[in-house]
Design an enzyme around this catalytic site. Structure first.
Site, PDB file in Angstrom:
ATOM      1  N   GLY A  97      -6.438  21.785  -2.071  1.00 48.82           N
ATOM      2  CA  GLY A  97      -6.342  23.053  -1.346  1.00 48.82           C
ATOM      3  C   GLY A  97      -5.223  23.039  -0.606  1.00 48.82           C
ATOM      4  N   ARG A 121      -1.848  26.184   1.254  1.00 46.41           N
ATOM      5  CA  ARG A 121      -1.813  27.236   2.397  1.00 46.41           C
ATOM      6  C   ARG A 121      -2.955  26.843   3.438  1.00 46.41           C
ATOM      7  NH1 ARG A 121      -4.766  31.787   0.659  1.00 46.41           N
ATOM      8  NH2 ARG A 121      -5.357  30.979  -1.499  1.00 46.41           N
ATOM      9  N   TYR A 174     -22.069  29.775   0.983  1.00 47.97           N
ATOM     10  CA  TYR A 174     -21.080  28.923   1.724  1.00 47.97           C
ATOM     11  C   TYR A 174     -21.669  27.793   2.775  1.00 47.97           C
ATOM     12  CZ  TYR A 174     -16.830  28.193   4.591  1.00 47.97           C
ATOM     13  OH  TYR A 174     -15.846  27.733   5.182  1.00 47.97           O
ATOM     14  N   ALA A 183     -23.210  25.073   0.578  1.00 50.74           N
ATOM     15  CA  ALA A 183     -22.730  24.167   0.378  1.00 50.74           C
ATOM     16  C   ALA A 183     -21.872  23.204   1.450  1.00 50.74           C
ATOM     17  CB  ALA A 183     -20.978  24.959  -0.406  1.00 50.74           C
TER      18      ALA A 183
HETATM   19  N1  LIG Z   1     -10.641  29.201   8.011  1.00 52.67           N
HETATM   20  C1  LIG Z   1     -11.361  28.960   8.762  1.00 52.67           C
HETATM   21  O1  LIG Z   1     -11.846  29.449   9.764  1.00 52.67           O
HETATM   22  C2  LIG Z   1     -12.340  27.831   8.318  1.00 52.67           C
HETATM   23  C3  LIG Z   1     -13.668  27.574   9.027  1.00 52.67           C
HETATM   24  C4  LIG Z   1     -14.373  26.431   8.553  1.00 52.67           C
HETATM   25  C5  LIG Z   1     -13.994  25.781   7.670  1.00 52.67           C
HETATM   26  N2  LIG Z   1     -13.056  26.078   6.597  1.00 52.67           N
HETATM   27  C6  LIG Z   1     -12.763  25.455   5.498  1.00 52.67           C
HETATM   28  O2  LIG Z   1     -11.347  24.753   5.696  1.00 52.67           O
HETATM   29  C7  LIG Z   1     -11.030  24.613   4.268  1.00 52.67           C
HETATM   30  C8  LIG Z   1      -9.750  25.553   4.181  1.00 52.67           C
HETATM   31  O3  LIG Z   1      -9.697  26.622   4.330  1.00 52.67           O
HETATM   32  P1  LIG Z   1      -8.369  27.525   4.577  1.00 52.67           P
HETATM   33  O4  LIG Z   1      -8.964  28.558   5.808  1.00 52.67           O
HETATM   34  O5  LIG Z   1      -7.267  26.886   4.678  1.00 52.67           O
HETATM   35  O6  LIG Z   1      -8.385  28.593   3.359  1.00 52.67           O
HETATM   36  P2  LIG Z   1      -7.238  29.170   2.617  1.00 52.67           P
HETATM   37  O7  LIG Z   1      -6.217  29.589   3.585  1.00 52.67           O
HETATM   38  O8  LIG Z   1      -8.039  30.461   1.840  1.00 52.67           O
HETATM   39  O9  LIG Z   1      -6.567  28.132   1.665  1.00 52.67           O
HETATM   40  C9  LIG Z   1      -7.419  27.696   0.449  1.00 52.67           C
HETATM   41  C10 LIG Z   1      -6.719  26.495  -0.123  1.00 52.67           C
HETATM   42  O10 LIG Z   1      -7.485  26.122  -1.237  1.00 52.67           O
HETATM   43  C11 LIG Z   1      -7.079  26.177  -2.466  1.00 52.67           C
HETATM   44  N3  LIG Z   1      -8.092  26.075  -3.619  1.00 52.67           N
HETATM   45  C12 LIG Z   1      -8.977  27.174  -3.588  1.00 52.67           C
HETATM   46  N4  LIG Z   1      -9.881  26.771  -4.622  1.00 52.67           N
HETATM   47  C13 LIG Z   1      -9.296  26.066  -5.270  1.00 52.67           C
HETATM   48  C14 LIG Z   1      -9.715  24.961  -6.280  1.00 52.67           C
HETATM   49  N5  LIG Z   1     -10.754  25.400  -7.236  1.00 52.67           N
HETATM   50  N6  LIG Z   1      -9.235  23.796  -6.492  1.00 52.67           N
HETATM   51  C15 LIG Z   1      -8.113  23.616  -5.643  1.00 52.67           C
HETATM   52  N7  LIG Z   1      -7.633  24.022  -4.821  1.00 52.67           N
HETATM   53  C16 LIG Z   1      -8.304  25.316  -4.494  1.00 52.67           C
HETATM   54  C17 LIG Z   1      -5.888  27.327  -2.375  1.00 52.67           C
HETATM   55  O11 LIG Z   1      -5.068  27.033  -3.450  1.00 52.67           O
HETATM   56  P3  LIG Z   1      -4.281  28.318  -4.052  1.00 52.67           P
HETATM   57  O12 LIG Z   1      -3.240  28.715  -2.581  1.00 52.67           O
HETATM   58  O13 LIG Z   1      -3.521  27.901  -5.331  1.00 52.67           O
HETATM   59  O14 LIG Z   1      -4.948  29.659  -4.229  1.00 52.67           O
HETATM   60  C18 LIG Z   1      -5.488  27.391  -0.821  1.00 52.67           C
HETATM   61  O15 LIG Z   1      -4.715  26.208  -0.801  1.00 52.67           O
HETATM   62  C19 LIG Z   1     -11.997  25.190   3.431  1.00 52.67           C
HETATM   63  O16 LIG Z   1     -12.869  24.327   2.702  1.00 52.67           O
HETATM   64  C20 LIG Z   1     -12.925  26.297   4.173  1.00 52.67           C
HETATM   65  O17 LIG Z   1     -14.038  26.350   3.871  1.00 52.67           O
HETATM   66  C21 LIG Z   1     -12.120  27.072   7.077  1.00 52.67           C
END
Ligand SMILES: NC(=O)c1ccc[n+]([C@@H]2O[C@H](COP(=O)([O-])OP(=O)(O)OC[C@H]3O[C@@H](n4cnc5c(N)ncnc54)[C@H](OP(=O)(O)O)[C@@H]3O)[C@@H](O)[C@H]2O)c1
Length: 243
Positions: free
Chosen positions: A8, A11, A154, A157
């Site tokens: 992932g 982004r 969520y 998980a």
């Molecule tokens: N943002 C927050 O506040 C926050 C807080 C706590 C935890 N997190 C965790 O941090 C991680 C990253 O979050 P983020 O905020 O950076 O998310 P994001 O900006 O929505 O980016 C999600 C990334 O995951 C990829 N992705 C989604 N489904 C996938 C799959 N089945 N296989 C491979 N890649 C996949 C997307 O690829 P595409 O670009 O191709 O769609 C994208 O690169 C996640 O696990 C999230 O739960 C985030």
């Protein structure tokens, strides 16, 4: 040569982790699902900063796709192995539980929890032989530590990911593989773009959302040689937002 794989990584937090790891000198494999343009932009940025990276798209919830992608990477890299795995791919499908469709429950668990299982099991083959060692860093969430209403899928998980982190750390410690989880609070990415930031940041003691780069710095430390004695931990990065 040792590589790092970040799932992932087109982004958000994954992208920031790629840039940070690449700057530390390790070549990075950028995984993503669909967003080829964003992944290519991340790759360009690594190159601009003088690092080295390559793209490896696959659906992290699909074991067949993971095996096929890693098999092809291994064929192209017979002398190399992946010693750092950052399980970062994750999605939200929020709803109160009594209204939650089956699909939203399964999709979230498939991506975060099953994705961790399939990808990590496959890559332990790179880390376990001859005590080469490795670093597995799982991006959990505050939701998995305290539970968040509207996010039973969520939270479940991410809590399960934390349990698996602690168990696996004990299984593979003797092979010099460390396994840790990071539990971010609110971080500014596409995932949190639809949230009322002005309202929510008042709940955060430091008064703001975190930056992906702040999470990336912690990942880089856990991936480093200096972190060899830290394993089975869950490190919160949430601006003080515990309750
Ligand atoms: N943002 C927050 O506040 C926050 C807080 C706590 C935890 N997190 C965790 O941090 C991680 C990253 O979050 P983020 O905020 O950076 O998310 P994001 O900006 O929505 O980016 C999600 C990334 O995951 C990829 N992705 C989604 N489904 C996938 C799959 N089945 N296989 C491979 N890649 C996949 C997307 O690829 P595409 O670009 O191709 O769609 C994208 O690169 C996640 O696990 C999230 O739960 C985030």
């Amino acid at each position: 040569m040792k590589y790092a794989l970040v799932t992932g990584a087109s982004r958000g937090i994954g992208r920031a982790v790629v840039l940070r790891l690449a700057q530390s000198g390790i070549p990075v494999i950028i995984n993503y699902l669909n967003n080829q343009a964003a992944a290519a932009e991340t790759l360009n940025e690594v190159t601009r900063l003088g690092g080295s990276a390559e793209l490896l798209p696959f659906d992290a919830s699909d074991p067949t796709a993971i095996d096929a992608a890693i098999d092809s990477w291994e064929q192209a890299h017979p002398e190399d192995y992946i010693s750092v795995l950052v399980n970062n791919a994750g999605i939200r499908r929020d709803n109160v539980m009594f209204m939650m469709p089956d699909e939203d429950w399964h999709k979230v668990l498939d991506t975060t929890l099953n994705g961790f299982f399939y990808t990590t099991r496959r890559l332990l083959k790179h880390m376990m032989p001859r005590k080469r060692g490795g670093r597995i860093i799982n991006i959990a969430s505050l939701s998995g530590v305290k539970g968040m209403p509207g996010q039973t899928n969520y939270s479940a998980a991410k809590a399960a990911l934390i349990g698996a982190t602690k168990a696996l750390a004990q299984e593979v410690g003797a092979r010099q593989v460390t396994v840790n989880a990071i539990a971010p609070g609110f971080i500014e990415t596409d995932m949190t773009r639809d949230l009322p930031q002005d309202e929510l940041k008042q709940l955060v003691p430091v008064g703001r959302f975190g930056k992906p780069e702040e999470v990336a710095a912690l990942v880089a430390f856990l991936a480093s040689d200096e972190a060899a004695y830290i394993t089975g931990e869950v490190i919160n990065i949430n601006g003080g937002l515990y309750t």
